[in-house]
Design a protein around this motif. Structure first.
Motif, short mmCIF file in Angstrom:
data_model
loop_
_atom_site.label_atom_id
_atom_site.label_comp_id
_atom_site.label_asym_id
_atom_site.label_seq_id
_atom_site.Cartn_x
_atom_site.Cartn_y
_atom_site.Cartn_z
N GLY A 79 44.31 57.99 -7.43
CA GLY A 79 44.61 56.60 -7.74
C GLY A 79 43.96 55.64 -6.77
O GLY A 79 43.41 54.60 -7.17
N ARG A 80 44.02 55.98 -5.49
CA ARG A 80 43.41 55.11 -4.47
C ARG A 80 41.89 55.13 -4.58
O ARG A 80 41.23 54.09 -4.43
CB ARG A 80 43.85 55.57 -3.08
CG ARG A 80 43.21 54.81 -1.93
CD ARG A 80 43.82 55.22 -0.61
NE ARG A 80 43.83 56.66 -0.43
CZ ARG A 80 42.75 57.36 -0.03
NH1 ARG A 80 41.60 56.75 0.19
NH2 ARG A 80 42.84 58.66 0.14
N GLN A 83 40.21 52.71 -7.01
CA GLN A 83 40.34 51.28 -6.77
C GLN A 83 39.10 50.66 -6.15
O GLN A 83 39.04 49.44 -5.99
CB GLN A 83 41.55 51.02 -5.87
CG GLN A 83 42.88 51.36 -6.53
CD GLN A 83 44.06 51.20 -5.59
OE1 GLN A 83 43.92 50.70 -4.49
NE2 GLN A 83 45.23 51.62 -6.06
N SER A 84 38.10 51.47 -5.78
CA SER A 84 36.89 50.91 -5.16
C SER A 84 35.67 51.64 -5.65
O SER A 84 35.73 52.82 -6.04
CB SER A 84 36.97 51.00 -3.64
OG SER A 84 36.85 52.37 -3.21
N ASP A 122 38.75 54.12 2.68
CA ASP A 122 39.36 52.81 2.91
C ASP A 122 38.69 52.08 4.07
O ASP A 122 38.96 50.90 4.29
CB ASP A 122 40.86 52.96 3.22
CG ASP A 122 41.64 53.40 1.99
OD1 ASP A 122 41.19 53.11 0.87
OD2 ASP A 122 42.70 54.03 2.16
#
Length: 256
Positions: A79-80, A83-84, A122
């Protein structure tokens, strides 16, 4: 036959009406396939996403059989990652690299590095440099490792700024000066592992270096193209690195 291991999901393909064949980069058993019964169910679909770490039990009557997996989620990264652009393209690009390895060959270092890099997405100032090191590690495990520890001409370990495109060995500034136009740039973060990747230009040199030797030793001999996901990841990482550098410059300008 039965074993238990930890792995990272690389990809899936449908098998029958409700099951999937999962491709997993395991710690001790390399890149390994297995059927997951009910893998398309609502319970298992979120688990079987590229980038997720899972606990695996593999069973088969014979070692050479495809076998079946039982899976339990360890780390839900997917999911993370979605996001990018760095996360989306990065997991695809590294999965494509791992598919260059022979199936079921053990590469625990690459499994561990894969996990570390997925958790670094991140931090764009780190992700690109770690990815370059990952590509060089894949080259090494395929038998085409570079020697960046000492100058190929003099043996010196200082002022290494070039890499010979022929030998894959580092070259010092003085020794390489007459052939500078033919040399590949050696970014400082590869010459000295204690140094961080300082800007987008340095990162671009890293991508060019690892990409050159992947093309020469792996893609071209196999008659394949570099994966589109690699180019997409490099573009996203360079853009993010430029933004980080610009933000740092603005911060410095506002300081008294």
């Amino acid at each position: 036959m039965e074993w238990r291991d930890e792995g990272i999901i690389l990809g899936l393909r449908k098998h029958g009406e409700t099951s999937v064949i999962a491709e997993v980069m395991t710690h001790a058993h390399g890149r390994h396939m297995g059927i997951v019964r009910g893998g398309r169910s609502k319970r298992l679909q979120p688990v079987l996403q590229p980038g997720n770490s899972v606990d695996l039990v593999w069973r088969a009557r014979l070692d050479e059989h495809l076998g079946q997996y039982q899976v339990e989620l360890i780390n839900a990264r997917a999911g993370r990652l979605m996001q990018s652009a760095i996360g989306v393209h990065g997991v695809q690009a590294m999965a494509a690299l791992l598919r260059l390895l022979p199936e079921r060959d053990s590469h625990p270092r690459l499994h561990d590095a894969f996990a570390v890099i997925l958790d670094s997405f991140d931090a764009p100032e780190e992700a690109g440099a770690l990815y370059v090191r990952f590509e060089l590690a894949v080259l090494e495990d395929l038998g085409f490792g570079l020697d960046l520890t000492a100058c190929a001409a003099t043996g010196a370990s200082e002022d290494l700024v070039y890499v010979s495109p022929k030998s894959g060995r580092a070259v010092s500034a003085a020794a390489g000066a007459p052939w500078a136009e033919r040399m590949l740039a050696l970014p400082a973060f590869l010459a000295d592992r204690s140094q961080a990747c300082g800007d987008a230009q340095m990162l671009a040199h890293g991508f060019k270096l690892s990409g050159y030797f992947l093309d020469r030793h792996v893609f071209e001999p196999r008659g394949i193209e570099a994966p589109i996901s690699r180019e997409s990841f490099c573009t996203a990482a360079l853009k993010a690195m430029s933004q980080v550098t610009a933000s740092d410059d603005e911060t410095q300008e506002t300081l008294p």
